[in-house]
Design a protein around this motif. Sequence first.
Motif, PDB file in Angstrom:
ATOM      1  N   GLU A 165      -9.740 -19.012  -1.589  1.00  0.00           N
ATOM      2  CA  GLU A 165      -9.038 -17.811  -2.047  1.00  0.00           C
ATOM      3  C   GLU A 165      -9.826 -16.546  -1.708  1.00  0.00           C
ATOM      4  O   GLU A 165     -11.021 -16.451  -2.002  1.00  0.00           O
ATOM      5  N   VAL A 178     -10.959 -12.895  -2.413  1.00  0.00           N
ATOM      6  CA  VAL A 178     -11.095 -12.054  -3.593  1.00  0.00           C
ATOM      7  C   VAL A 178     -11.486 -10.640  -3.173  1.00  0.00           C
ATOM      8  O   VAL A 178     -11.946 -10.426  -2.052  1.00  0.00           O
ATOM      9  N   ASN A 196     -10.805  -7.941  -8.303  1.00  0.00           N
ATOM     10  CA  ASN A 196     -10.605  -9.179  -9.062  1.00  0.00           C
ATOM     11  C   ASN A 196     -11.771 -10.166  -8.989  1.00  0.00           C
ATOM     12  O   ASN A 196     -11.675 -11.270  -9.521  1.00  0.00           O
ATOM     13  N   LYS A 245     -12.014 -13.694 -11.116  1.00  0.00           N
ATOM     14  CA  LYS A 245     -11.816 -14.945 -10.376  1.00  0.00           C
ATOM     15  C   LYS A 245     -13.055 -15.836 -10.366  1.00  0.00           C
ATOM     16  O   LYS A 245     -12.954 -17.021 -10.051  1.00  0.00           O
ATOM     17  N   THR A 271     -18.375 -21.518  -9.265  1.00  0.00           N
ATOM     18  CA  THR A 271     -17.689 -20.880  -8.145  1.00  0.00           C
ATOM     19  C   THR A 271     -18.687 -20.641  -7.012  1.00  0.00           C
ATOM     20  O   THR A 271     -19.880 -20.428  -7.260  1.00  0.00           O
ATOM     21  N   THR A 280     -14.234 -19.156  -3.093  1.00  0.00           N
ATOM     22  CA  THR A 280     -13.626 -17.862  -2.796  1.00  0.00           C
ATOM     23  C   THR A 280     -14.371 -17.238  -1.620  1.00  0.00           C
ATOM     24  O   THR A 280     -15.476 -17.658  -1.273  1.00  0.00           O
TER      25      THR A 280
END
Length: 103
Positions: A3, A5, A9, A13, A19, A52
């Motif tokens: 994803e 980012v 955000n 996130k 992460t 991310t």
Amino acid sequence: MVEAVTDDNFNEKTSQGVTLTDFWATWCGPCRMQSPVVEQLDDEMSDQVKFTKMDVDANPKTAQNFGIMSIPTLMVKKDGAVVDTLVGYHSKEQIQKVLAQYA
């Protein structure tokens, strides 16, 4: 799929669980080598780690806040706190070894 980012955000996130954020830029050769490795890890480990990526040219604020001076930089966070940072290209095995400590 990893994803994308943004400055707006990023904290939201990456605030829960483990992460990994890939800080990159389109013009960066090593970043283009790192990206498929991160994608492969996402395919294999997305049940344990959220992956991310952030384009530092489009989102300079977050990179500046964390003092990211070189790319690619892979930042590992656990429950919103930075627990590890890898600078430069890293193999899948090297990244897995780091993530295994936190996932």
